[in-house]
Structure formats: C-alpha cells, structure tokens
Design an enzyme around this catalytic site. Structure first.
Site, short mmCIF file in Angstrom:
data_model
loop_
_atom_site.label_atom_id
_atom_site.label_comp_id
_atom_site.label_asym_id
_atom_site.label_seq_id
_atom_site.Cartn_x
_atom_site.Cartn_y
_atom_site.Cartn_z
N LYS A 1 -6.22 -4.64 14.02
CA LYS A 1 -4.95 -4.05 14.45
C LYS A 1 -4.43 -4.71 15.73
O LYS A 1 -3.22 -4.81 15.94
CB LYS A 1 -5.12 -2.54 14.65
CG LYS A 1 -5.43 -1.79 13.34
CD LYS A 1 -4.30 -1.95 12.34
CE LYS A 1 -4.50 -1.13 11.09
NZ LYS A 1 -3.40 -1.27 10.13
N TYR B 1 -11.89 -2.76 12.68
CA TYR B 1 -10.54 -2.20 12.50
C TYR B 1 -9.67 -2.48 13.74
O TYR B 1 -8.52 -2.92 13.63
CB TYR B 1 -10.68 -0.70 12.25
CG TYR B 1 -9.38 0.03 11.96
CD1 TYR B 1 -8.79 -0.04 10.71
CD2 TYR B 1 -8.77 0.81 12.94
CE1 TYR B 1 -7.60 0.65 10.44
CE2 TYR B 1 -7.59 1.50 12.69
CZ TYR B 1 -7.01 1.41 11.43
OH TYR B 1 -5.85 2.09 11.17
N GLY C 1 0.81 -1.22 0.00
CA GLY C 1 0.00 0.00 0.00
C GLY C 1 0.84 1.26 0.00
O GLY C 1 0.60 2.18 0.78
N ARG D 1 0.27 5.78 -1.65
CA ARG D 1 -0.18 7.02 -1.00
C ARG D 1 -0.07 6.90 0.52
O ARG D 1 0.21 5.83 1.04
CB ARG D 1 -1.61 7.37 -1.44
CG ARG D 1 -2.60 6.28 -1.16
CD ARG D 1 -3.87 6.44 -2.00
NE ARG D 1 -4.78 5.32 -1.79
CZ ARG D 1 -5.72 5.29 -0.85
NH1 ARG D 1 -5.88 6.35 -0.06
NH2 ARG D 1 -6.49 4.25 -0.70
N SER E 1 -2.04 0.10 14.96
CA SER E 1 -2.72 1.37 15.27
C SER E 1 -2.97 1.46 16.76
O SER E 1 -3.11 0.42 17.43
CB SER E 1 -4.06 1.42 14.54
OG SER E 1 -4.86 2.45 15.05
P1 NDP Z 1 -4.62 5.51 3.20
O1 NDP Z 1 -6.08 5.26 3.12
O2 NDP Z 1 -4.06 6.83 2.83
O3 NDP Z 1 -3.85 4.38 2.37
C1 NDP Z 1 -4.17 3.04 2.49
C2 NDP Z 1 -3.21 2.23 1.66
O4 NDP Z 1 -3.53 0.84 1.79
C3 NDP Z 1 -3.28 2.59 0.17
O5 NDP Z 1 -1.98 2.72 -0.35
C4 NDP Z 1 -3.98 1.37 -0.43
O6 NDP Z 1 -3.53 1.05 -1.73
C5 NDP Z 1 -3.53 0.27 0.50
N1 NDP Z 1 -4.40 -0.89 0.40
C6 NDP Z 1 -5.69 -1.00 0.82
N2 NDP Z 1 -6.17 -2.22 0.51
C7 NDP Z 1 -5.16 -2.89 -0.12
C8 NDP Z 1 -5.03 -4.19 -0.66
N3 NDP Z 1 -6.04 -5.07 -0.63
N4 NDP Z 1 -3.84 -4.55 -1.23
C9 NDP Z 1 -2.80 -3.67 -1.27
N5 NDP Z 1 -2.87 -2.42 -0.77
C10 NDP Z 1 -4.04 -2.04 -0.20
O7 NDP Z 1 -4.24 5.14 4.70
P2 NDP Z 1 -3.01 5.54 5.64
O8 NDP Z 1 -1.82 5.86 4.83
O9 NDP Z 1 -3.51 6.47 6.65
O10 NDP Z 1 -2.80 4.14 6.39
C11 NDP Z 1 -1.70 3.28 6.18
C12 NDP Z 1 -1.68 2.28 7.30
O11 NDP Z 1 -1.54 2.97 8.54
C13 NDP Z 1 -2.96 1.46 7.42
O12 NDP Z 1 -2.66 0.13 7.77
C14 NDP Z 1 -3.71 2.16 8.53
O13 NDP Z 1 -4.60 1.30 9.16
C15 NDP Z 1 -2.57 2.57 9.43
N6 NDP Z 1 -2.89 3.64 10.35
C16 NDP Z 1 -3.26 4.89 9.91
C17 NDP Z 1 -3.56 5.90 10.80
C18 NDP Z 1 -3.96 7.27 10.39
O14 NDP Z 1 -4.33 8.06 11.28
N7 NDP Z 1 -3.92 7.63 9.13
C19 NDP Z 1 -3.53 5.63 12.25
C20 NDP Z 1 -3.13 4.30 12.60
C21 NDP Z 1 -2.82 3.37 11.69
P3 NDP Z 1 -4.38 1.37 -3.08
O15 NDP Z 1 -4.79 2.81 -2.99
O16 NDP Z 1 -3.39 1.07 -4.15
O17 NDP Z 1 -5.55 0.42 -3.09
#
Ligand code: NDP
Length: 261
Positions: A172, A168, A25, A28, A155
């Site tokens: 986590k 979620y 992922g 972004r 998380s």
């Molecule tokens: P975003 O929503 O900005 O990004 C999520 C990412 O996960 C994207 O790059 C997306 O890829 C990828 N993804 C989702 N489903 C799949 C899949 N099936 N296979 C491959 N890639 C996948 O989220 P964040 O950057 O905020 O989050 C990143 C991580 O950090 C997550 O695990 C989230 O739970 C964790 N997190 C975030 C927090 C926050 O406050 N933002 C807090 C705590 C934890 P694509 O777009 O290519 O589908």
C-alpha cells in the site's frame, strides 16, 4: 466477458455521463460500492472480478436494473499479459476508457518472523503489481485521449504501518509511490492520478480479522466507528469526476480520523 446492457439511461447524478470506468475487484466490498456509485453518476462500469464471477454478474445486473450500463469482466490483475488482453478488448469495444479504479486487494497477515515468501509475493503481486499492470496498459489510451482519472485504493496501513502486515503495508505504501510518480508523468496531458487511503471499513476483508484485532483497530478511530464501503465510494466518485480536475498526486484518507498527518 459477459455483456450486460440496458438502454434505459435513467441515472441519479449524471456527472460521469458518457464516461467508461474500469473498477478492479468490483464483485464485492469497496469495489462493489464504487462500481454502483460510478454507475449512478452515469458511467458505464466494467466490473472486474477474479474469483467472484457470480457476484460480479450480480453487481452488473443490479446496475442495469437501476438503469445504468455495466459489464462483468474476469481477469486476474496480477497477470500482466491477462491485463493487457482485458484492456485491449475493452478499449476496442468501448472506444475509450476514462476512469480506472485499482481496488483489487488481498491480505496474508503474519508477523515478519513467520511470514512466508508466498504470503509476501501474493500480496505484492495483487495489490501493487496489479495496479502497475492496469495502469501500464491503459496509459497509452489516457495519453491519446489527453485525459483520464486513475484512483488507487491504498490504505492507512501504507501510511502508518501495521504490525502483522509488513507485506500489505509495503504494497500500500508502494501504491502511494506509484500514484505520485505516474501523476507527475501524466499531469501535463490532463490525466489525474490519486490515491484513496481507507481506514477500517466493514467488508469481508476486515470481517476475517480476529475479534481482538478488530477491537484494537476500533479504539484507534477518533470518530469511534468503522467506515462503510459507500463512504469510500463517495470520495472515489469525486476523484473520478470533473470537480477534481485540479487535484493529482494526492493521498486522501477516509478513516474517521485514524491517520492524521
Ligand atoms: P474484499 O476482501 O471485500 O474484496 C477484495 C476484492 O479484491 C474482491 O473483489 C476480489 O475479487 C478482488 N481481488 C483480489 N485479488 C484479485 C485479483 N488477483 N484480480 C482481481 N481482483 C482481485 O476487500 P475490501 O473491499 O475491503 O478491499 C478493497 C480494497 O480496499 C483493497 O485494495 C483493500 O486493500 C483496500 N482497503 C480495505 C480496507 C478495509 O478496512 N476493508 C482498509 C484499507 C484499504 P474476487 O472476489 O473476484 O477474487
């Protein structure tokens, strides 16, 4: 897989020179910041994406322009067989994969009384099973290499729970159990497995939250501000590098003091 190569090795740090890192992922958000930060330390970065192909190509392109090595790799991490194929192809091509960052994650928030089976399954399949899938396929390479670094992006929700996020938070918290168990299994072979638990980080994921929920979250942060993806990336780079060789099975928060054990 779309190759992105550059022979210019001018990188900022160099602590990860010669290493190959797979970041799930990474098109972004936090994954993107992690990919860029790992590349700055000299790692060749495999920028995994599912839906965001263009963005992943952009990340790989940016890394190359900055003098690093990167490749965008499409794969839905919730698909066990697809993860196996991705890992086999990358291992054959690069010879070794040294760092795995399980960052891919989704939310499908709802109160427990309203949560559908689909909402629950989608989140568990991506956030928890996705990490199992990549670790399961990469473990034999780490064992053969007698070394490796796995960083699972958990998380604070997995530590504290969060109303409206039972799916979620379960995923986590499960990731923390997975981290500790695999850390125990692989420690004697020089493989470190740790979890990073971000708090409230400014990305697309939190941008989508209702204003009221965002205000409530912000009030819970002793430091009084949200975090940045780069702040999560810095800890991840530390856990991916040699300075953390004696650290395994740990959960480290990057949360401005939101969750204190
Ligand atoms: P975003 O929503 O900005 O990004 C999520 C990412 O996960 C994207 O790059 C997306 O890829 C990828 N993804 C989702 N489903 C799949 C899949 N099936 N296979 C491959 N890639 C996948 O989220 P964040 O950057 O905020 O989050 C990143 C991580 O950090 C997550 O695990 C989230 O739970 C964790 N997190 C975030 C927090 C926050 O406050 N933002 C807090 C705590 C934890 P694509 O777009 O290519 O589908």
């Amino acid at each position: 897989m779309e190759e992105a190569k550059n022979n210019n090795s001018g990188t900022a740090g160099g602590r990860l020179e010669g290493k190959v890192a797979l970041v799930t992922g990474a098109g972004r958000g936090i994954g993107r910041a992690v990919a860029v930060a790992l590349a700055r330390e000299g790692a060749a970065v495999l920028v995994n994406y599912n839906g965001s192909r263009e963005k992943a190509l952009e990340v790989a392109g940016q890394i190359q322009r900055d003098g690093g090595r990167a490749e965008a790799v499409g794969c839905d991490v919730s698909d066990f067989a697809a993860c196996g194929k991705m890992v086999e192809e990358l291992a054959a091509k690069y010879g070794h994969i040294d760092i795995l960052v399980n960052n891919a994650g989704v939310t499908r928030d709802n109160l427990i009384l309203r949560m559908s089976e689909e909402e629950y399954d989608k989140v568990l399949d991506t956030n928890l099973k996705g990490a199992f899938n990549t670790i399961r396929h990469l473990a034999k390479y780490f064992l053969k290499q007698r070394g490796g670094k796995v960083i699972n992006i958990s998380s604070v929700s997995g530590l504290m729970g969060n109303a409206g996020q039972s799916n979620y938070s379960a995923s986590k918290a499960g990731l923390i159990g997975l981290t500790k168990s695999v850390a125990r299994e692989l420690a004697s072979r020089g493989v470190c497995v740790n979890a990073v638990a971000p708090g409230y980080i400014a990305t697309d994921m939190t941008e989508g939250l209702p204003e009221k929920a965002r205000e409530g979250l912000a009030r819970m942060i002793p430091m009084g501000r949200v975090g940045t993806p780069e702040e999560v990336a810095r800890l991840t780079v530390f856990l991916a590098g040699p300075d953390s060789d004696y650290i395994t099975g740990q959960v480290i928060c990057v949360d401005g003091g939101m969750c204190m054990a």
